[in-house]
Design an enzyme around this catalytic site. Sequence first.
Site, PDB file in Angstrom:
ATOM      1  N   CYS A  33      -2.317  -0.349   9.513  1.00 49.16           N
ATOM      2  CA  CYS A  33      -1.275  -1.463   9.404  1.00 49.16           C
ATOM      3  C   CYS A  33       0.051  -1.239  10.015  1.00 49.16           C
ATOM      4  O   CYS A  33       0.386  -0.007  10.018  1.00 49.16           O
ATOM      5  CB  CYS A  33      -0.990  -2.030   7.996  1.00 49.16           C
ATOM      6  SG  CYS A  33      -2.590  -2.770   7.180  1.00 49.16           S
ATOM      7  N   CYS A  52       0.915  -1.312   0.098  1.00 56.17           N
ATOM      8  CA  CYS A  52       0.161   0.023   0.041  1.00 56.17           C
ATOM      9  C   CYS A  52       0.784   1.386  -0.296  1.00 56.17           C
ATOM     10  O   CYS A  52       1.911   1.240   0.799  1.00 56.17           O
ATOM     11  CB  CYS A  52      -0.774   0.130   1.212  1.00 56.17           C
ATOM     12  SG  CYS A  52      -1.854   1.501   1.552  1.00 56.17           S
ATOM     13  N   ASN A  92     -23.694 -11.376  33.317  1.00 57.12           N
ATOM     14  CA  ASN A  92     -22.492 -10.544  33.347  1.00 57.12           C
ATOM     15  C   ASN A  92     -21.203 -11.407  33.553  1.00 57.12           C
ATOM     16  O   ASN A  92     -21.067 -12.012  34.699  1.00 57.12           O
ATOM     17  CB  ASN A  92     -22.524  -9.487  34.275  1.00 57.12           C
ATOM     18  CG  ASN A  92     -21.112  -8.818  34.238  1.00 57.12           C
ATOM     19  OD1 ASN A  92     -20.144  -8.888  33.754  1.00 57.12           O
ATOM     20  ND2 ASN A  92     -21.355  -7.439  34.910  1.00 57.12           N
ATOM     21  N   CYS A 143      -0.688   6.007   6.950  1.00 51.03           N
ATOM     22  CA  CYS A 143      -1.704   5.593   7.529  1.00 51.03           C
ATOM     23  C   CYS A 143      -1.264   4.466   8.830  1.00 51.03           C
ATOM     24  O   CYS A 143      -0.375   3.976   8.556  1.00 51.03           O
ATOM     25  CB  CYS A 143      -2.760   4.828   6.372  1.00 51.03           C
ATOM     26  SG  CYS A 143      -3.888   3.635   7.293  1.00 51.03           S
ATOM     27  N   CYS A 149      -7.050   1.550  -0.290  1.00 46.92           N
ATOM     28  CA  CYS A 149      -6.624   0.745   0.820  1.00 46.92           C
ATOM     29  C   CYS A 149      -6.763  -0.854   0.430  1.00 46.92           C
ATOM     30  O   CYS A 149      -7.988  -1.264   0.261  1.00 46.92           O
ATOM     31  CB  CYS A 149      -7.683   1.057   2.187  1.00 46.92           C
ATOM     32  SG  CYS A 149      -7.277  -0.009   3.570  1.00 46.92           S
ATOM     33  N   CYS A 201      -8.204 -13.288  21.715  1.00 47.88           N
ATOM     34  CA  CYS A 201      -7.918 -12.067  20.877  1.00 47.88           C
ATOM     35  C   CYS A 201      -7.021 -11.181  21.496  1.00 47.88           C
ATOM     36  O   CYS A 201      -6.508 -10.128  21.051  1.00 47.88           O
ATOM     37  CB  CYS A 201      -8.798 -11.143  20.337  1.00 47.88           C
ATOM     38  SG  CYS A 201     -10.221 -10.624  21.631  1.00 47.88           S
TER      39      CYS A 201
END
Length: 484
Positions: A99, A86, A371, A96, A178, A439
């Site tokens: 990334c 890019c 929760n 940008c 992009c 994650c």
Amino acid sequence: MSEPTDNFPAPQEPSRDLPPGWLEVTSMDMDAQGVARRPDGKVVFIDGALPTELVSANTHRKKNNWEQASLTAIHRESSQRVRPGCPHFGLHAGACGGCKMQHLDASAQVAMKQRVLEDNLWHLAKVKAETILRPIQGPTWGYRYRARLSVRYVAKKGVVLVGFHERKSRYIADMQTCKILPPHVDAMLMPLRALIGSMAARDTCPQIELACGDSVTALVLRHLEPLCDADKDQLRAFAAQHGVQWWLQPKGPDTVHLLDEGGEQLAYGLPDFGINMPFRPTDFTQVNPHINRVLVTRALRLLDAQKHERVIDWFCGLGNFTLPIATQAREVLGVEGSEALVARSRENYKLNQAQRPQGQALATTDFVARNLFEMTPETLIADGVADKWLVDPPREGAFALSKALADIHQARLGAEDAPALPAGHEGWQPPGRIVYVSCKPATLARDAGLLVHQAGYRCTAAGVVNMFPHTAHVESMAVFERAV
């Protein structure tokens, strides 16, 4: 920019005497910075540098035991350095910030993320997986089906910017392309700039959220003031030309609504299980649908749910794992913190149940809102015995869930500081297997430490999931078996 954490890979000592000012990069940290060490032992984090490189760098921040610097020259280049795909990626002004690793070969990115996972498990939790799973990989370009694009009309220049923020800046990058967005969305960036620039509301539209399904591309326009009829007509014309579906968001996420009712429903499929998942554009879904399909398939293969087993899916969301599990197990419980997502999960279950071929009905499945950051042994036991668990928490991890499991185990062992067992615990047993989808490696490691050292489990397997190529974001999966 966040400060470096204490769990970065330890830089090795320089392998040779170097010319003054030169640094030998020996590893990368969690923020995709090269890590080196000065002759006096101080650690230096270098933007843009890769392991094995000899570099010069300009220091722009100093602390007692570390510095942050930017690459100024490469004296020996890494064999893994590649040309970024890019034009907006780099260390230049206005680059940008979407990334961080386009300069590193895609396979090397995955290897680095695998090392980060293993380092976190060992250094933070003293846990070592018995088997390292093959990394889950997919397309490295055009993969980002979810994105939040900032919008700003720059009156002095008479232009509209649509895209991600610049590196280490609150300003929006002047992006004309992009390559991590799907090609048809990439091709819309400049037309979107022209569209917003022509609208009366160009000063009061700060954001466009992208959500792509298998056949529908939805754009959610955040607008701070009501749109006039002429602006709405322009949105309709754009939608017709580019094949998108406009949603409007005048206030919070609960105000999101279609510009015009009707049209095809936003959805994605899990073809390995015959599941179709409708969703709203603001619902949480995985950014990378190609990887998500493989992720779900592998998670269920590792879970290995049988027709006689009950399974609990913690942090179930829309039912991304729950509904596939329901094609294999006897009974499933999906637990989620959001009432809205629980309602959507129930709708998706009913829809898919109605569409199942004769003789292939989904297992009995229930969804509850709770929760999950306030789990206790009492609430855990109240949910009943399950043979297996699937755990897919947000970045905060599943500490309360893991601790409740550990507290029960420690109490049964008679540990001195363990809490008293709640009423009704006698017939309750922990799951024989847990598949944990993460994650954030640090919170996975924290929870793995509880499961392995206090809850009676072994970590039998772990591996990375390259959900976000060219970024430093590390997704992973680990399997825990109850020790006999």
